[in-house]
Design an enzyme around this catalytic site. Structure first.
Site, PDB file in Angstrom:
ATOM      1  N   GLY A  12       3.763  13.768 -11.911  1.00 22.58           N
ATOM      2  CA  GLY A  12       4.493  14.982 -11.563  1.00 22.58           C
ATOM      3  C   GLY A  12       3.690  15.915 -10.682  1.00 22.58           C
ATOM      4  N   ARG A  15       4.353  18.964  -6.930  1.00 19.47           N
ATOM      5  CA  ARG A  15       4.458  20.416  -6.774  1.00 19.47           C
ATOM      6  C   ARG A  15       3.961  21.093  -8.049  1.00 19.47           C
ATOM      7  NH1 ARG A  15      10.938  21.742  -7.634  1.00 19.47           N
ATOM      8  NH2 ARG A  15      11.124  20.766  -9.698  1.00 19.47           N
ATOM      9  N   SER A 141       3.521  22.623 -24.495  1.00 17.89           N
ATOM     10  CA  SER A 141       3.994  23.929 -24.033  1.00 17.89           C
ATOM     11  C   SER A 141       4.037  24.872 -25.226  1.00 17.89           C
ATOM     12  CB  SER A 141       5.402  23.799 -23.442  1.00 17.89           C
ATOM     13  OG  SER A 141       6.008  25.064 -23.267  1.00 17.89           O
ATOM     14  N   TYR A 153      13.694  20.545 -25.003  1.00 19.21           N
ATOM     15  CA  TYR A 153      12.348  20.726 -24.441  1.00 19.21           C
ATOM     16  C   TYR A 153      11.333  21.046 -25.542  1.00 19.21           C
ATOM     17  CZ  TYR A 153       8.829  22.512 -21.105  1.00 19.21           C
ATOM     18  OH  TYR A 153       7.690  22.733 -20.368  1.00 19.21           O
ATOM     19  N   THR A 155      11.494  20.311 -28.701  1.00 21.85           N
ATOM     20  CA  THR A 155      11.302  19.121 -29.524  1.00 21.85           C
ATOM     21  C   THR A 155      10.369  18.123 -28.838  1.00 21.85           C
ATOM     22  OG1 THR A 155      13.504  19.380 -30.497  1.00 21.85           O
ATOM     23  CG2 THR A 155      12.481  17.209 -30.662  1.00 21.85           C
ATOM     24  N   ALA A 156      10.586  17.910 -27.550  1.00 25.50           N
ATOM     25  CA  ALA A 156       9.739  16.980 -26.800  1.00 25.50           C
ATOM     26  C   ALA A 156       8.294  17.465 -26.755  1.00 25.50           C
ATOM     27  CB  ALA A 156      10.290  16.794 -25.389  1.00 25.50           C
ATOM     28  N   LYS A 157       8.103  18.756 -26.516  1.00 21.97           N
ATOM     29  CA  LYS A 157       6.750  19.295 -26.399  1.00 21.97           C
ATOM     30  C   LYS A 157       6.030  19.317 -27.749  1.00 21.97           C
ATOM     31  CE  LYS A 157       6.488  19.942 -21.980  1.00 21.97           C
ATOM     32  NZ  LYS A 157       5.653  19.023 -21.183  1.00 21.97           N
TER      33      LYS A 157
END
Length: 250
Positions: A12, A15, A141, A153, A155-157
């Site tokens: 990623g 940018r 995060s 988001y 949950t993923a983090k």
């Protein structure tokens, strides 16, 4: 030149924080594979590194596709001869309240953050283990602590933190350090998207956030890049399984 002769991948990195991280690691001597789903921005970051005197290749890759990830890692080793550093930065947001969140909103966030981090880490460790050396930094995060409108988001983090601690246990005996950074409010396209979602001008959004941060300002991509640089350097050789919050406060 803390990373002289080291080879790294930053996912990623077309940018934002990823690009800042790739450039920062290259400034310290690392040879970098810049990888992103967007081929154009991928090449732009790699070109910036080369123009500054560093070494970099651009390898477009969809981090949710196992074969593309494995091919990207193999190309890194074929080009530079080894792999020492992996920074799992690639991420997306599909924010919404639970009653409005679609299956697709949930799936893409899980796939990019969790599946992508898994694919890249599994592929990278195959080269790090025989060399008995490696540095992996995953991106969590502050949203892992809970954030309205970011059920997927957050949950993923949070999952990334468990992934990091477990992988650190498994790979520690091979002299591979696995840590995570957890940024707070960083001025990126992603936070700009959040401001747009809630209908607030970005400058007002930043000012409001700064008022809640002990240091009195929002973060810049370089703030996170410098934290990653420390964790992938040998100065952090006795640190593993940790989550470093880069949030301007507690």
């Amino acid at each position: 030149m803390r990373l002289k002769d080291r080879v790294g991948i930053v996912t990623g990195s077309g940018r934002g924080i990823g690009a800042a991280t790739a450039i920062r690691l290259a400034e310290e001597g690392a040879k970098i594979t810049v990888t992103d789903v967007n081929a154009e921005t991928c090449e732009e970051t790699a070109q910036k590194i080369r123009e500054a005197g560093g070494e970099a290749i651009a390898v477009p890759c969809d981090i949710t596709k196992r074969q593309e990830v494995e091919d990207m890692v193999q190309k890194t080793v074929d080009t530079f001869g080894r792999l020492d550093i992996l920074v799992n930065n690639a991420g997306v947001i599909r924010d919404n309240l639970v009653h409005k969140m679609t299956d697709e909103d949930w799936d893409i966030v899980m796939d990019v953050h969790l599946k992508g981090t898994f694919y890249a880490s599994r592929a990278a460790q195959r080269f790090m283990v025989p060399n008995r050396y490696g540095k992996i930094v995953n991106f969590s995060s502050t949203s892992a602590l809970g954030n309205r409108g970011q059920l997927n988001y957050s949950t993923a983090k949070a999952g990334i933190q468990g992934f990091t601690k477990t992988l650190a246990i498994e790979l520690g005996k091979f002299n591979i350090n696995v840590n995570a950074v957890a940024p707070g409010f960083i001025e990126t396209d992603m936070t700009r998207q959040t401001a747009e979602r809630i209908g607030v001008p970005f400058e007002d959004f930043k000012k409001a956030a700064a008022q809640t941060i002990p240091l009195g300002r929002t973060g810049k991509p370089i703030d996170v890049a410098n934290a990653v640089l420390f964790l992938v350097s040998d100065e952090a050789s006795f640190i593993t399984g940790q989550v470093l919050y880069v949030r301007g406060g507690v």
